[in-house]
Design a protein around this motif. Structure first.
Motif, short mmCIF file in Angstrom:
data_model
loop_
_atom_site.label_atom_id
_atom_site.label_comp_id
_atom_site.label_asym_id
_atom_site.label_seq_id
_atom_site.Cartn_x
_atom_site.Cartn_y
_atom_site.Cartn_z
N TYR A 1 0.81 -1.22 0.00
CA TYR A 1 0.00 0.00 0.00
C TYR A 1 0.85 1.27 0.00
N PRO A 2 1.76 1.48 0.96
CA PRO A 2 2.55 2.72 0.92
C PRO A 2 3.55 2.75 -0.23
N THR A 3 4.02 1.58 -0.69
CA THR A 3 4.96 1.56 -1.81
C THR A 3 4.30 2.14 -3.06
N LEU A 4 3.08 1.71 -3.34
CA LEU A 4 2.35 2.23 -4.50
C LEU A 4 2.05 3.72 -4.34
N LEU A 5 1.65 4.11 -3.12
CA LEU A 5 1.33 5.52 -2.88
C LEU A 5 2.56 6.41 -3.03
N LEU A 6 3.68 5.97 -2.49
CA LEU A 6 4.90 6.77 -2.59
C LEU A 6 5.36 6.89 -4.03
N GLY A 7 5.22 5.79 -4.78
CA GLY A 7 5.60 5.84 -6.18
C GLY A 7 4.71 6.76 -6.99
N TYR A 8 3.42 6.81 -6.62
CA TYR A 8 2.47 7.64 -7.35
C TYR A 8 2.55 9.11 -6.91
N MET A 9 2.63 9.33 -5.58
CA MET A 9 2.53 10.68 -5.05
C MET A 9 3.88 11.38 -4.93
N GLY A 10 4.97 10.62 -4.89
CA GLY A 10 6.29 11.23 -4.73
C GLY A 10 6.58 12.32 -5.75
N PRO A 11 6.45 12.03 -7.05
CA PRO A 11 6.70 13.08 -8.05
C PRO A 11 5.73 14.26 -7.93
N LEU A 12 4.48 13.98 -7.51
CA LEU A 12 3.51 15.06 -7.35
C LEU A 12 3.92 15.99 -6.21
N VAL A 13 4.34 15.41 -5.10
CA VAL A 13 4.74 16.21 -3.94
C VAL A 13 5.95 17.07 -4.27
N LEU A 14 6.94 16.49 -4.91
CA LEU A 14 8.15 17.25 -5.26
C LEU A 14 7.85 18.35 -6.25
N GLY A 15 6.83 18.14 -7.10
CA GLY A 15 6.46 19.15 -8.08
C GLY A 15 5.41 20.12 -7.58
N GLY A 16 5.00 20.00 -6.31
CA GLY A 16 4.03 20.93 -5.75
C GLY A 16 2.60 20.65 -6.14
N ARG A 17 2.32 19.50 -6.74
CA ARG A 17 0.98 19.19 -7.21
C ARG A 17 0.20 18.36 -6.19
#
Length: 283
Positions: free
Chosen positions: A208-224
């Motif tokens: 569960y967190p592995t998929l979330l981190l993979g999906y949300m990581g680039p969004l968080v770093l990009g401010g989205r």
């Protein structure tokens, strides 16, 4: 920081997901500390004490950030909200048909929560609430610590089941039970099936967190946020400022405890666009 009036989940699916974490996490933690850990380290020894304290630290941050995320109110406070008078800024605001009010940019209405959420990211089933401007920090800390805790436990559990107790579990029937957990109800002793059940939950807790981190990581770093994925975006202030907009001024200290306060560097309302990355940011 405001507290939600009703912190409990509202929908049945939210309750089921919430109870999965709320009930099984403490049970599995006790199982790890009482059954698995003594098989590796002598009770009272350095490694036993260190692993025990590390486990307590991880569980505290998982549960603490989960509870904080559920309690913090991140909805749009219309009573104290004043839309801008400048036409250019007013055009960025969104009219919520359900609330029949003007909401700030990046805000969306959640049907499950029944309110507009400030800088809404998504509705989390496991917490029964929306992730927005004020509780985004707690959600990210929750999934990071859930990942670390699940990975830490999976290493111990894998060695415990497949090596230390390989004579019991290294067989085809074990693989079938992991693929189809219903077989645990009709075959094998209760104790071994319980170990396999906890092992299956451990794998899911890591997935569960592995998929979330993979999906949300680039969004968080990009401010989205999730709603802005794949859309034209103008609120990227640079990686460092994007992270500070989520974790606040004490960006490193927040990882020690959910009880540590960290003032956010943005109000979540007045989002300026097309700023150079080295320009002063709205606080």
């Amino acid at each position: 920081m405001n507290i939600r009036k009703n912190v409990l989940p509202r929908r049945l699916v939210d309750w089921l997901c919430f109870l999965t974490i709320g009930i099984f996490l403490p049970i599995i933690f006790i199982f790890e500390m009482v059954i698995v850990l003594p098989a590796f380290h002598e009770p009272g020894g350095f490694f036993h004490t260190f692993t025990l304290l590390m486990g307590i630290f991880l569980v505290f941050n998982i549960k603490g950030n989960m509870i904080a995320c559920m309690m913090v109110d991140t909805s749009v406070n219309y009573m104290h909200l004043q839309p801008p008078t400048e036409p250019i800024e007013l055009e960025k605001w969104i009219h919520c048909a359900t609330c029949d009010k003007l909401a700030p940019p990046r805000s969306w209405h959640c049907k499950s929560c029944g309110v507009c959420i400030l800088k809404r990211d998504h509705h989390c089933l496991f917490m029964g609430c929306c992730i927005g401007h004020y509780n985004h920090r707690y959600f990210l800390c929750f999934i990071v610590y859930l990942f670390l805790g699940a990975l830490y436990a999976l290493v111990y559990n894998s060695i415990y089941i497949w090596i230390l107790n390989g004579a019991v579990f290294s067989r085809w029937l074990t693989a079938l039970k992991l693929i189809c957990p219903m077989l645990m109800l009709v075959s094998g002793p209760f104790s071994s099936n319980m170990y396999l059940l906890f092992y299956s939950l451990n794998v899911l807790a890591l997935l569960y967190p592995t998929l979330l981190l993979g999906y949300m990581g680039p969004l968080v770093l990009g401010g989205r946020v999730c709603h802005e994925r794949g859309k034209t975006f103008k609120y990227n202030y640079g990686i460092w400022q994007n992270l500070r907009n989520i974790f606040g001024q004490r960006i490193f200290a927040v990882w020690l405890s959910p009880l540590i306060t960290s003032e956010l560097t943005h109000d979540g309302i007045n989002w300026q666009t097309d700023l150079p990355k080295d320009a002063p940011k709205n606080k």
